[in-house]
Design a protein around this motif. Structure first.
Motif, PDB file in Angstrom:
ATOM      1  N   GLY A  77      13.747  13.689 -26.583  1.00 46.05           N
ATOM      2  CA  GLY A  77      14.533  13.758 -25.742  1.00 46.05           C
ATOM      3  C   GLY A  77      14.740  15.252 -25.308  1.00 46.05           C
ATOM      4  O   GLY A  77      14.049  15.513 -25.089  1.00 46.05           O
ATOM      5  N   LEU A  78      15.967  15.259 -25.258  1.00 50.67           N
ATOM      6  CA  LEU A  78      16.047  16.523 -24.219  1.00 50.67           C
ATOM      7  C   LEU A  78      15.568  17.671 -24.854  1.00 50.67           C
ATOM      8  O   LEU A  78      15.669  19.114 -23.747  1.00 50.67           O
ATOM      9  CB  LEU A  78      18.091  16.709 -24.129  1.00 50.67           C
ATOM     10  CG  LEU A  78      18.742  15.396 -23.687  1.00 50.67           C
ATOM     11  CD1 LEU A  78      20.446  15.984 -23.169  1.00 50.67           C
ATOM     12  CD2 LEU A  78      18.150  15.327 -22.513  1.00 50.67           C
ATOM     13  N   ILE A  92      15.291  12.005 -18.129  1.00 45.16           N
ATOM     14  CA  ILE A  92      15.160  13.086 -19.526  1.00 45.16           C
ATOM     15  C   ILE A  92      15.145  14.196 -18.704  1.00 45.16           C
ATOM     16  O   ILE A  92      16.851  15.462 -19.242  1.00 45.16           O
ATOM     17  CB  ILE A  92      14.117  13.088 -20.433  1.00 45.16           C
ATOM     18  CG1 ILE A  92      14.383  11.379 -21.601  1.00 45.16           C
ATOM     19  CG2 ILE A  92      14.525  14.124 -21.350  1.00 45.16           C
ATOM     20  CD1 ILE A  92      14.066  11.537 -22.210  1.00 45.16           C
ATOM     21  N   THR A 136      18.313   8.192 -24.651  1.00 46.73           N
ATOM     22  CA  THR A 136      17.124   9.536 -25.707  1.00 46.73           C
ATOM     23  C   THR A 136      17.851   8.225 -26.971  1.00 46.73           C
ATOM     24  O   THR A 136      18.287   7.183 -27.420  1.00 46.73           O
ATOM     25  CB  THR A 136      17.543  10.390 -25.857  1.00 46.73           C
ATOM     26  OG1 THR A 136      18.759  10.816 -26.707  1.00 46.73           O
ATOM     27  CG2 THR A 136      17.747  10.877 -24.476  1.00 46.73           C
TER      28      THR A 136
END
Length: 313
Positions: free
Chosen positions: A33-34, A246, A211
């Motif tokens: 994810g991030l 994202i 996410t």
């Protein structure tokens, strides 16, 4: 006039024209994810990125396309693991320009870390509290700490009398709210303690992004949350809730860490690539609640956190 960014800005938008060659940046939680996107964007602009991961094999797979990234094993739910990772960095003695405390868990069933702390407070706050403070000496003048918080801080202030829900009824989002408020308060007090030497701290809300963070939420829970958000937005005369991509979600982290001036964001809470406005309506997703920026609350949390982890910083 400074370039303006907002909710739809991406990491590449925010970093356009910026050369990070020679900068060393640490990002926690780069296995999904991030964290992956944050590391990718920073590395693409020349930064040397150190990424922490709980699962090294998963982290290697997730960051395979990021040139020059260095992975460091660390489980935020274990202070032994946190201290081992911090000791390794301190022993190397290489300075850092930016720490992005990105890793975390959200709305999990009631459970506890290896040290007996409620999982969300223990992982999201106490793990980062020990890790960041243990390596704070590596942040050189001009350096910065970015804590990923959340609009979820509106669910709850910290409860320093009962941080482990021994007397309080546990709710997944109530616990999440406490931990995210703690992330903001930690940035407030860290900034106060370090700004005289040119090191600043800021907390950010990335936005709503789909996410792995939402792994504990079923489709029905997620749909109910979105419906509630839209109802709140309608009542407040705001547009419907929209998911971010994202790259849009990671944009505020890199904006606050690299693009914004230190005096603009130091000791504050940011969202959508700008400093958030005060907001006292707990139904509103945007803005920051007063208790999350209260300096006395921040100092009290710091003292309680030291007592819980058995270490003074």
């Amino acid at each position: 006039m400074a370039q303006q960014f907002g909710a739809t800005s991406t990491t590449d938008d925010v970093l356009s024209g910026i050369d990070l060659t020679g900068k060393r940046i640490l990002v926690t939680g780069v296995s999904a994810g991030l964290g992956v996107e944050t590391a990718r964007a920073l590395a693409a602009h020349g930064a040397a990125v150190i990424g922490t991961v709980r699962d090294v094999e998963k982290g290697q797979h997730a960051t395979a396309g990021i040139p020059g990234i260095t992975l460091l094993q660390m489980d935020l739910a274990s202070l032994a693991s946190v201290r081992a990772a911090a000791d390794k960095l301190v022993a190397e003695g290489k300075p850092l320009d930016l720490i992005i405390a990105n890793a975390g868990v959200m709305a999990c069933p009631k459970s506890f870390t290896a040290d007996g702390f409620e999982m969300q407070f223990g992982t999201n706050h106490l793990g980062h509290f020990v890790f960041v403070n243990s390596i704070a000496s590596l942040l050189q003048a001009g350096g910065r700490l970015v804590n990923l918080a959340s609009s979820g801080h509106r669910f709850s202030d910290v409860n320093l009398d009962d941080p482990n829900f021994e007397q309080t009824e546990y709710t997944p989002f109530g616990a999440y709210g406490r931990s995210k408020t703690a992330n903001i308060l930690f940035a407030v007090e860290f900034d106060r303690r370090h700004k005289a030497r040119g090191v600043r701290a800021v907390a950010v809300h990335p936005g709503g992004i789909q996410t792995e963070l939402g792994r504990h939420l079923g489709d029905d829970v997620l749909a109910g949350l979105v419906a509630q958000l839209n109802e709140n937005n309608r009542a407040a005369g705001l547009p419907p809730f929209q998911w971010k991509t994202i790259p849009q979600g990671a944009a505020t982290s890199v904006w606050a860490g690299v693009r914004a001036s230190a005096d603009e964001v130091g000791g504050l809470y940011c969202e959508d690539c700008h400093v958030a406005e005060p907001e006292n309506n707990d139904q509103a997703m945007r803005g920051v609640r007063a208790y999350a920026l209260d300096p006395d609350n921040a100092r009290a949390l710091w003292a309680k956190s030291e007592a819980m982890v058995g270490e003074r910083f």
